[in-house]
Design a protein around this motif. Structure first.
Motif, mmCIF file in Angstrom:
data_model
loop_
_atom_site.group_PDB
_atom_site.id
_atom_site.type_symbol
_atom_site.label_atom_id
_atom_site.label_comp_id
_atom_site.label_asym_id
_atom_site.label_seq_id
_atom_site.Cartn_x
_atom_site.Cartn_y
_atom_site.Cartn_z
ATOM 1 N N UNK A 198 0.821 -1.209 0.000
ATOM 2 C CA UNK A 198 0.000 0.000 0.000
ATOM 3 C C UNK A 198 0.861 1.267 0.000
ATOM 4 N N UNK A 199 2.085 1.152 -0.471
ATOM 5 C CA UNK A 199 3.009 2.296 -0.491
ATOM 6 C C UNK A 199 2.600 3.250 -1.614
ATOM 7 N N UNK A 200 2.117 4.437 -1.229
ATOM 8 C CA UNK A 200 1.682 5.433 -2.212
ATOM 9 C C UNK A 200 2.802 6.379 -2.597
ATOM 10 N N UNK A 201 3.900 6.399 -1.829
ATOM 11 C CA UNK A 201 5.025 7.288 -2.119
ATOM 12 C C UNK A 201 5.952 6.643 -3.133
ATOM 13 N N UNK A 202 6.315 5.381 -2.872
ATOM 14 C CA UNK A 202 7.108 4.589 -3.822
ATOM 15 C C UNK A 202 6.310 3.319 -4.100
ATOM 16 N N UNK A 203 5.510 3.312 -5.140
ATOM 17 C CA UNK A 203 4.696 2.130 -5.436
ATOM 18 C C UNK A 203 5.554 0.870 -5.579
ATOM 19 N N UNK A 204 5.008 -0.248 -5.165
ATOM 20 C CA UNK A 204 5.754 -1.499 -5.133
ATOM 21 C C UNK A 204 6.231 -1.932 -6.518
ATOM 22 N N UNK A 205 5.645 -1.402 -7.553
ATOM 23 C CA UNK A 205 6.063 -1.741 -8.908
ATOM 24 C C UNK A 205 7.531 -1.446 -9.176
ATOM 25 N N UNK A 206 8.091 -0.440 -8.503
ATOM 26 C CA UNK A 206 9.510 -0.132 -8.683
ATOM 27 C C UNK A 206 10.386 -1.284 -8.179
ATOM 28 N N UNK A 207 10.000 -1.893 -7.063
ATOM 29 C CA UNK A 207 10.755 -3.037 -6.551
ATOM 30 C C UNK A 207 10.505 -4.283 -7.395
ATOM 31 N N UNK A 208 9.286 -4.438 -7.889
ATOM 32 C CA UNK A 208 8.990 -5.595 -8.739
ATOM 33 C C UNK A 208 9.823 -5.543 -10.021
ATOM 34 N N UNK A 209 10.012 -4.346 -10.560
ATOM 35 C CA UNK A 209 10.859 -4.230 -11.752
ATOM 36 C C UNK A 209 12.304 -4.574 -11.420
ATOM 37 N N UNK A 210 12.783 -4.111 -10.259
ATOM 38 C CA UNK A 210 14.159 -4.417 -9.849
ATOM 39 C C UNK A 210 14.346 -5.916 -9.655
ATOM 40 N N UNK A 211 13.325 -6.577 -9.138
ATOM 41 C CA UNK A 211 13.388 -8.025 -8.924
ATOM 42 C C UNK A 211 13.658 -8.755 -10.241
ATOM 43 N N UNK A 212 13.145 -8.215 -11.323
ATOM 44 C CA UNK A 212 13.284 -8.878 -12.614
ATOM 45 C C UNK A 212 14.652 -8.674 -13.248
ATOM 46 N N UNK A 213 15.446 -7.710 -12.727
ATOM 47 C CA UNK A 213 16.741 -7.440 -13.363
ATOM 48 C C UNK A 213 17.939 -7.769 -12.474
ATOM 49 N N UNK A 214 17.745 -7.851 -11.167
ATOM 50 C CA UNK A 214 18.842 -8.295 -10.305
ATOM 51 C C UNK A 214 19.094 -9.782 -10.540
ATOM 52 N N UNK A 215 20.344 -10.201 -10.398
ATOM 53 C CA UNK A 215 20.691 -11.606 -10.618
ATOM 54 C C UNK A 215 20.308 -12.500 -9.451
ATOM 55 N N UNK A 216 20.350 -11.951 -8.236
ATOM 56 C CA UNK A 216 20.111 -12.766 -7.038
ATOM 57 C C UNK A 216 19.298 -11.933 -6.050
ATOM 58 N N UNK A 217 18.003 -11.879 -6.275
ATOM 59 C CA UNK A 217 17.160 -10.990 -5.459
ATOM 60 C C UNK A 217 15.870 -11.679 -5.057
ATOM 61 N N UNK A 218 15.320 -11.205 -3.954
ATOM 62 C CA UNK A 218 14.006 -11.641 -3.514
ATOM 63 C C UNK A 218 13.235 -10.411 -3.034
ATOM 64 N N UNK A 219 11.929 -10.478 -3.117
ATOM 65 C CA UNK A 219 11.057 -9.385 -2.686
ATOM 66 C C UNK A 219 10.095 -9.911 -1.639
ATOM 67 N N UNK A 220 10.158 -9.323 -0.451
ATOM 68 C CA UNK A 220 9.229 -9.661 0.617
ATOM 69 C C UNK A 220 8.189 -8.553 0.710
ATOM 70 N N UNK A 221 6.931 -8.921 0.577
ATOM 71 C CA UNK A 221 5.838 -7.948 0.590
ATOM 72 C C UNK A 221 5.178 -7.940 1.973
ATOM 73 N N UNK A 222 5.004 -6.753 2.526
ATOM 74 C CA UNK A 222 4.290 -6.617 3.802
ATOM 75 C C UNK A 222 2.881 -6.130 3.478
ATOM 76 N N UNK A 223 1.887 -6.987 3.616
ATOM 77 C CA UNK A 223 0.512 -6.616 3.265
ATOM 78 C C UNK A 223 0.003 -5.447 4.102
ATOM 79 N N UNK A 224 -0.588 -4.484 3.440
ATOM 80 C CA UNK A 224 -1.198 -3.351 4.126
ATOM 81 C C UNK A 224 -0.238 -2.247 4.516
ATOM 82 N N UNK A 225 1.061 -2.463 4.362
ATOM 83 C CA UNK A 225 2.047 -1.467 4.793
ATOM 84 C C UNK A 225 2.215 -0.383 3.739
ATOM 85 N N UNK A 226 2.430 0.831 4.231
ATOM 86 C CA UNK A 226 2.683 1.959 3.351
ATOM 87 C C UNK A 226 4.160 2.283 3.311
ATOM 88 N N UNK A 227 4.462 3.570 3.173
ATOM 89 C CA UNK A 227 5.853 4.015 3.076
ATOM 90 C C UNK A 227 6.366 4.320 4.479
#
Length: 249
Positions: A198-227
């Motif tokens: 629920x991050x309205x300042x830095x939408x999670x899509x920015x991290x999802x894009x990074x996940x697709x280009x880093x060689x060794x990355x994981x993304x942990x999502x915190x439901x309901x959390x904002x910035x």
């Protein structure tokens, strides 16, 4: 048995003479070289907003360092003003801190970790891409990979403020041309990103894009959390980070 933490104030001096001030949290009761996490605060903030995490890391046997970027926020204890600060100057600050930390006799040079929140996450990711031999792993909380997008909008509109804080002329002129996703994949080590859905300042899509280009990355999502994290979300983010760092040790 849980280790207690001791704290130690420290000052680093940049090549231009500006001073960076911070605080170490060290596990108590042992005499050895520690793995260390260098924390990088977000835009307009300061290390006191993060240092409540210090005891938790020290209890896990991890030294951590909190410091203020030069001009990083109105409450910064380091030198400089916000109108002098850019993403580039913060990268220089972090490079100074890494260089100085490597020379400390209680730090394990082979186990230096960077952990950044928001714009501090962007700075950590950019710094790691340029000196991956010095960074064991990277932890990014809601990294502000959208800074260049915001900078371009402000630059074209002639705006000079973010969240009510006035920027210098160089901030957006520099930031608008940063190629985040073309730069950060140069870091090939392990990366953990933690982002609220629920991050309205830095939408999670920015991290999802990074996940697709880093060689060794994981993304942990915190439901309901904002910035920014409070309460249970803050504790969870810290524990996710400690567990990840201990995996890499």
């Amino acid at each position: 048995m849980e280790k207690r933490a001791t704290t130690k104030e420290i000052t680093f001096v940049k090549k231009d003479g500006k001073k960076l001030r911070g605080r170490f949290y060290l596990p108590e009761g042992t005499d050895r070289r520690y793995p260390i996490v260098i924390f990088c605060h977000g835009f307009g903030s300061n290390f006191r907003e993060l240092m409540h995490h210090g005891a938790g890391f020290a209890s896990a046997g991890i030294c951590c360092l909190f410091f203020d970027f030069c001009g990083g926020g109105p409450g910064s204890l380091s030198d400089g003003t916000m109108e002098e600060m850019t993403v580039g100057t913060e990268c220089e600050d972090l490079n100074t801190v890494i260089d100085c930390v490597k020379g400390l006799d209680y730090v394990d040079q082979e186990r230096i970790f960077l952990q950044g929140e928001s714009m501090g996450g962007l700075v950590s990711a950019l710094a790691a891409a340029r000196r991956q031999e010095d960074v064991r792993a990277l932890v990014l909380w809601y990294p502000a990979f959208g800074v260049p997008d915001g900078a371009r909008r402000r630059y074209e509109a002639g705006e000079k403020e973010v969240f009510g804080l006035r920027l210098g002329e160089d901030f957006d002129r520099e930031a608008k041309d940063i190629d985040v996703y073309g730069t950060i994949p140069a870091y090939g080590g392990p990366v953990l990103m933690i982002h609220g859905d629920q991050d309205a300042v830095v939408p999670i899509g920015y991290s999802e894009r990074a996940l697709s280009i880093y060689r060794d990355a994981r993304l942990t999502v915190i439901p309901g959390a904002g910035h920014g994290y409070d309460g249970a979300d803050s504790v969870a983010a810290r524990e996710y980070s400690i567990d990840f760092i201990r995996e890499q040790m």
